[in-house]
Design a protein around this motif. Structure first.
Motif, PDB file in Angstrom:
ATOM      1  N   ASP A  37       0.830  -1.207   0.000  1.00 20.53           N
ATOM      2  CA  ASP A  37       0.000   0.000   0.000  1.00 20.53           C
ATOM      3  C   ASP A  37       0.866   1.259   0.000  1.00 20.53           C
ATOM      4  O   ASP A  37       0.553   2.244  -0.683  1.00 20.53           O
ATOM      5  CB  ASP A  37      -0.926   0.011   1.217  1.00 20.53           C
ATOM      6  CG  ASP A  37      -2.018  -1.041   1.121  1.00 20.53           C
ATOM      7  OD1 ASP A  37      -2.227  -1.567   0.013  1.00 20.53           O
ATOM      8  OD2 ASP A  37      -2.655  -1.346   2.148  1.00 20.53           O
ATOM      9  N   THR A  38       1.942   1.251   0.770  1.00 23.48           N
ATOM     10  CA  THR A  38       2.823   2.415   0.830  1.00 23.48           C
ATOM     11  C   THR A  38       3.451   2.688  -0.531  1.00 23.48           C
ATOM     12  O   THR A  38       3.477   3.835  -1.003  1.00 23.48           O
ATOM     13  CB  THR A  38       3.931   2.197   1.880  1.00 23.48           C
ATOM     14  OG1 THR A  38       3.327   1.966   3.160  1.00 23.48           O
ATOM     15  CG2 THR A  38       4.843   3.412   1.958  1.00 23.48           C
ATOM     16  N   ASP A  41       0.761   3.905  -2.982  1.00 26.81           N
ATOM     17  CA  ASP A  41       0.320   5.262  -2.654  1.00 26.81           C
ATOM     18  C   ASP A  41       1.309   6.290  -3.184  1.00 26.81           C
ATOM     19  O   ASP A  41       0.919   7.301  -3.772  1.00 26.81           O
ATOM     20  CB  ASP A  41       0.167   5.400  -1.139  1.00 26.81           C
ATOM     21  CG  ASP A  41      -0.289   6.792  -0.734  1.00 26.81           C
ATOM     22  OD1 ASP A  41      -1.435   7.157  -1.047  1.00 26.81           O
ATOM     23  OD2 ASP A  41       0.504   7.531  -0.111  1.00 26.81           O
ATOM     24  N   TYR A  42       2.608   6.029  -3.005  1.00 31.90           N
ATOM     25  CA  TYR A  42       3.610   6.949  -3.540  1.00 31.90           C
ATOM     26  C   TYR A  42       3.585   6.962  -5.069  1.00 31.90           C
ATOM     27  O   TYR A  42       3.762   8.014  -5.692  1.00 31.90           O
ATOM     28  CB  TYR A  42       5.002   6.556  -3.049  1.00 31.90           C
ATOM     29  CG  TYR A  42       5.322   7.044  -1.659  1.00 31.90           C
ATOM     30  CD1 TYR A  42       5.289   8.402  -1.353  1.00 31.90           C
ATOM     31  CD2 TYR A  42       5.673   6.160  -0.644  1.00 31.90           C
ATOM     32  CE1 TYR A  42       5.583   8.859  -0.084  1.00 31.90           C
ATOM     33  CE2 TYR A  42       5.974   6.614   0.635  1.00 31.90           C
ATOM     34  CZ  TYR A  42       5.929   7.966   0.907  1.00 31.90           C
ATOM     35  OH  TYR A  42       6.224   8.418   2.172  1.00 31.90           O
ATOM     36  N   ALA A  71       8.538  -1.940   3.708  1.00 32.18           N
ATOM     37  CA  ALA A  71       8.107  -0.687   3.096  1.00 32.18           C
ATOM     38  C   ALA A  71       9.264   0.308   3.102  1.00 32.18           C
ATOM     39  O   ALA A  71      10.125   0.281   3.978  1.00 32.18           O
ATOM     40  CB  ALA A  71       6.915  -0.115   3.857  1.00 32.18           C
ATOM     41  N   GLU A  73       9.656   4.148   3.492  1.00 31.75           N
ATOM     42  CA  GLU A  73       8.875   5.315   3.879  1.00 31.75           C
ATOM     43  C   GLU A  73       9.328   6.592   3.181  1.00 31.75           C
ATOM     44  O   GLU A  73       8.564   7.541   3.076  1.00 31.75           O
ATOM     45  CB  GLU A  73       8.950   5.503   5.406  1.00 31.75           C
ATOM     46  CG  GLU A  73       8.292   4.395   6.200  1.00 31.75           C
ATOM     47  CD  GLU A  73       6.789   4.315   5.984  1.00 31.75           C
ATOM     48  OE1 GLU A  73       6.197   5.329   5.535  1.00 31.75           O
ATOM     49  OE2 GLU A  73       6.206   3.240   6.229  1.00 31.75           O
TER      50      GLU A  73
END
Length: 275
Positions: A37-38, A41-42, A71, A73
């Motif tokens: 998801d991370t 999303d980016y 992930a 970040e």
């Protein structure tokens, strides 16, 4: 979610199910949904995100390791191979991952290393410095290795590296060498560096750099690659909308409290209506 499917005569559904179970376990213990998801999303909001693969010990009292999907970040901490053309980064031959550690954390992790930053090559002052910059340098080099085709009396066929066969011949008892050839493979190395030296050197178990880019829209213009987010084409319309709202706000803010002012008796209305 990662899935494995049998595709040739040497594969079967049962073996694929075993691999699927192992991979599901890795994804579950890695909390891979958050990592996926991370990255996505980016990719949607700025054009690119990343996943990374690490090896961690299964328990505190064991030497067995297991892959972990992690992930990233801060996508701006990764500098991929500028000559890459693959959408999944499988052709990366070099990459950097930069980070900043406090002086205390740096001393704990690298007690024998110098606290030298990248910017000026000077030692970092514990009192004045804001931390020590470190970098992971990933490098992939191509190698040629001999492989062997082993055949058993019952027709069993096994392909192994020649060094594995020579180091552990007892494992392949009953199998004879049927063919040999050179194959192309890759060796991946990780170097942990500060501004003065390579503090650690580790060989990665796989043949690809374990940093996986997740791109939004890729547009190649005259050989130059542009990464676009979902909102790139909405910028101008959003700017226009912002301008309109700013003008509306300005007009309302500058308008007088009484929009109509005139001499007594100028407006033929009752006083209470005027109020």
């Amino acid at each position: 979610q990662i899935r494995v499917r049998p595709v040739d005569d040497d594969a079967d559904v049962q073996t694929a199910d075993v691999y699927n179970g192992i991979i599901r376990h890795i994804e579950q213990v890695s909390n891979s949904g958050m990592a996926y998801d991370t990255a996505i999303d980016y990719a949607v909001t700025m054009g690119f995100g990343y996943l990374r693969l690490d090896l961690e010990y299964i328990h505190d009292d064991t030497f067995d390791t297991e892959p972990r999907i992690s992930a990233v970040e801060n996508p701006f901490s990764i500098y991929g191979d500028p000559w890459s053309t693959s959408p999944d980064g499988s052709d990366w031959n070099r990459a950097f991952v930069v980070d900043k550690l406090s002086c205390k954390e740096f001393e704990s992790r690298f007690p024998d290393a110098e606290k030298v930053d990248w910017e000026n090559g000077e030692p970092v002052d514990d009192d004045k410095g804001d931390g020590v910059g470190i970098a992971e340098y990933w490098k992939r080099t191509e190698e040629q290795r001999p492989i062997l085709l082993l055949v058993g009396e019952n027709g069993e066929r096994v392909v192994v590296r020649q060094d594995e066969y020579e180091d552990h011949p007892e494992v392949f008892f009953g199998l004879t060498v049927h063919a040999q050839r050179m194959t192309r493979t890759h060796k991946v190395m990780q170097y942990l560096m500060n501004g003065a030296e390579a503090m650690e050197e580790n060989e990665w178990v796989g043949g690809h750099i374990p940093l996986i880019p997740v791109y939004g829209e890729r547009v190649n213009v005259d050989g130059k690659l542009y990464l676009r987010s979902m909102f790139r084409d909405a910028k101008d319309s959003q700017r226009m909308f912002n301008y309109w709202r700013t003008c509306s706000t300005e007009i309302v803010a500058l308008a007088p409290k009484n929009p109509y002012v005139g001499a007594v008796g100028q407006f033929a209305t009752d006083a209470h209506k005027w109020q």
